[in-house]
Design an enzyme around this catalytic site. Structure first.
Site, PDB file in Angstrom:
ATOM      1  CG  ASN A  40      12.953  25.823  42.376  1.00  0.00           C
ATOM      2  OD1 ASN A  40      13.292  24.739  42.845  1.00  0.00           O
ATOM      3  ND2 ASN A  40      13.428  26.256  41.227  1.00  0.00           N
ATOM      4  CD  GLU A  42      10.947  26.764  37.386  1.00  0.00           C
ATOM      5  OE1 GLU A  42      10.756  26.161  36.302  1.00  0.00           O
ATOM      6  OE2 GLU A  42      12.023  27.319  37.677  1.00  0.00           O
ATOM      7  CB  CYS A  51      11.901  31.530  45.612  1.00  0.00           C
ATOM      8  SG  CYS A  51      12.352  32.599  44.236  1.00  0.00           S
ATOM      9  CD  GLU A  53      15.632  31.200  48.483  1.00  0.00           C
ATOM     10  OE1 GLU A  53      14.773  30.765  47.684  1.00  0.00           O
ATOM     11  OE2 GLU A  53      16.718  31.654  48.118  1.00  0.00           O
ATOM     12  CB  CYS A  84      15.928  36.129  44.078  1.00  0.00           C
ATOM     13  SG  CYS A  84      14.335  35.936  44.909  1.00  0.00           S
ATOM     14  CB  CYS A  87      14.192  34.882  48.567  1.00  0.00           C
ATOM     15  SG  CYS A  87      12.867  33.985  47.743  1.00  0.00           S
TER      16      CYS A  87
END
Ligand code: THU
Length: 128
Positions: A40, A42, A51, A53, A84, A87
């Site tokens: 990830n 940010e 993310c 993935e 999530c 994803c």
């Protein structure tokens, strides 16, 4: 699975997550057997974060592969996190319902699901 777990762990250790402090690493096996990983990333503008993935899928696509054979997502925390909702949809674009998605911690605790379990009735374009 050890190979995939190690790749996810290495990626997780590179995560850039200063805002959530929740590092995630993802590793994907493509149809060639090659492993692609991502973490990830940010951003101070929170919605712009990626993310793990998503990053791993981008690495696979950039390498010219479009079929996911197996996935490992490694997270921090007391119990393994699962992908999530967004994803799950992104993974399902390139993974059949039978593809295994392992969700684990560095401790070795792992929960394994199929893609179909994680995203039943996912969106797909209707036949025209
Ligand atoms: N995150 C992932 O990398 N993958 C997921 O499937 C769930 C959430 C990241 C996004 C954000 O950087 C942090 O975890 C907290 O939500």
């Amino acid at each position: 699975m050890q190979n995939l777990s190690n790749a996810a762990k290495t990626a997780m250790q590179q995560a850039y997550a200063p805002y959530s402090n929740y590092s995630v690493g993802a590793a994907i096996i493509g149809s060639s057997g090659e492993v692609y990983s991502g973490c990830n990333v940010e951003n101070a503008a929170y919605p712009l974060g990626n993310c793990a993935e998503t990053s791993a899928i981008a690495a696979m696509i950039a390498a010219g592969e479009q079929q996911i054979k197996e996935v490992f997502v490694m997270t921090k925390g007391a119990k393994p996190g699962t992908p999530c909702g967004g994803c799950r949809q992104r993974l399902a674009e390139f993974a059949d319902a039978s593809v295994l998605v392992h969700c684990g911690l560095e401790t070795g605790e792992v929960n394994t699901y199929t893609m179909g379990e994680l995203l039943p009735h996912g969106f797909d374009l209707p036949d025209t």
